[in-house]
Scaffold this active site. Structure first.
Site, mmCIF file in Angstrom:
data_model
loop_
_atom_site.group_PDB
_atom_site.id
_atom_site.type_symbol
_atom_site.label_atom_id
_atom_site.label_comp_id
_atom_site.label_asym_id
_atom_site.label_seq_id
_atom_site.Cartn_x
_atom_site.Cartn_y
_atom_site.Cartn_z
ATOM 1 N N HIS A 83 43.886 100.897 92.189
ATOM 2 C CA HIS A 83 44.119 102.343 92.088
ATOM 3 C C HIS A 83 42.813 103.064 92.442
ATOM 4 O O HIS A 83 41.723 102.576 92.132
ATOM 5 C CB HIS A 83 44.576 102.702 90.673
ATOM 6 C CG HIS A 83 45.003 104.134 90.539
ATOM 7 N ND1 HIS A 83 44.090 105.156 90.402
ATOM 8 C CD2 HIS A 83 46.227 104.711 90.567
ATOM 9 C CE1 HIS A 83 44.757 106.302 90.341
ATOM 10 N NE2 HIS A 83 46.049 106.063 90.443
ATOM 11 N N GLU A 152 48.105 106.444 98.396
ATOM 12 C CA GLU A 152 47.756 107.566 97.525
ATOM 13 C C GLU A 152 46.495 108.248 98.050
ATOM 14 O O GLU A 152 45.376 107.826 97.734
ATOM 15 C CB GLU A 152 47.484 107.060 96.111
ATOM 16 C CG GLU A 152 48.701 106.449 95.450
ATOM 17 C CD GLU A 152 48.610 106.572 93.935
ATOM 18 O OE1 GLU A 152 49.446 107.268 93.367
ATOM 19 O OE2 GLU A 152 47.681 105.995 93.360
HETATM 20 P P1 PGA Z 1 49.407 112.298 90.110
HETATM 21 O O1 PGA Z 1 48.722 110.838 89.971
HETATM 22 O O2 PGA Z 1 50.872 112.092 90.311
HETATM 23 O O3 PGA Z 1 49.066 112.977 88.824
HETATM 24 O O4 PGA Z 1 48.761 112.958 91.295
HETATM 25 C C1 PGA Z 1 49.054 109.811 90.824
HETATM 26 C C2 PGA Z 1 48.329 108.564 90.428
HETATM 27 O O5 PGA Z 1 47.389 108.613 89.611
HETATM 28 O O6 PGA Z 1 48.663 107.478 90.910
#
Ligand code: PGA
Length: 234
Positions: A83, A152
């Site tokens: 992550h 992401e």
């Molecule tokens: P968020 O976080 O949906 O609050 O932007 C996504 C994540 O931490 O994977």
């Protein structure tokens, strides 16, 4: 880093009555200390449990770390690896991501590898090179095509700024091409998720994209809005 054991129990007693689906895989990733409670709470429901991180050694003098086997032993079935917060705040590298993915597969935990560029990289046109290198190095030598990849973009995580569905699809499609180089035709069946400010209001548009097969939800998963995301009408 949200929800202790009693908060976790409250969370599931509110959430579970709101969702019921055998069409969608729903996995919640609580902190390590709440994993066992989360597994008990979700037994017999459509929700599975995963961990937010793991270490790649089996056991030993690695103070503060938690092994894949320890996670598996709680009844959790998935694990997030790499992550962006692990990478930016805790020194995770593509090399440690790769070791963790290997160990997760070996242990029978299904991993989700997270990738994504920051705002500087996007603005200076480095997004595709950077994502390609995260995929290449993170997945080096890995043959298991049950891998899940989450795109992401760091600039969209927790900021309220969602990538447009076009921006998200462009990178997810690029990721699928890179996966095809490694896994051949099986890449068509590899799940690619988008994450970064996913909400009930944008889930439908994101999920309509060809190369977006699911979502990774942060902030909105803490609220009852999460049920609307799971139950979105396709
Ligand atoms: P968020 O976080 O949906 O609050 O932007 C996504 C994540 O931490 O994977």
């Amino acid at each position: 880093m949200n929800k202790n054991v009693s908060q976790t129990k409250d969370y599931f007693s509110e959430l579970l009555p709101l969702i019921s689906t055998d069409k969608r895989e729903v996995v919640i990733f609580p902190p390590f200390t709440s994993l066992s409670a989360a597994v008990s709470c979700t037994q017999g429901s459509c929700v599975k449990i995963g961990a937010q991180n793991m270490y790649f050694e089996d056991s030993g003098a690695f103070t503060g770390e938690v092994s894949a086997e320890m996670i598996r032993d709680t009844g959790a079935v998935r694990v997030l690896v790499g992550h962006s917060e692990r990478r930016t705040l805790f020194g995770e590298t593509d090399e440690t991501v790769n070791k963790k993915l290997r160990k997760a597969f070996e242990t029978g935990l299904s991993p989700i590898m997270c990738v994504g560029e920051d705002l500087n990289q996007r603005q200076s046109g480095e997004t595709f090179d950077f994502i390609a290198s995260q995929i290449r190095n993170g997945l080096a030598g890995i043959e298991n095509d049950s891998i899940v990849v989450a795109y992401e973009p760091i600039w969209a995580i927790g900021t309220g700024v969602t990538a447009t569905s076009g921006q998200a699809e462009e990178v997810c499609g690029f990721i699928r091409e890179r996966l095809a180089e490694q896994f051949g035709n099986a890449a068509d069946g590899i799940r690619i998720l988008y994450g970064g400010s996913v909400k009930a209001g944008n889930i439908k548009e994101l999920m309509a994209m060809e190369d977006i097969d699911g979502v990774l939800v942060g902030g909105a998963s803490l609220k009852s809005e999460f049920a609307d995301i799971v139950n979105y009408d396709d």
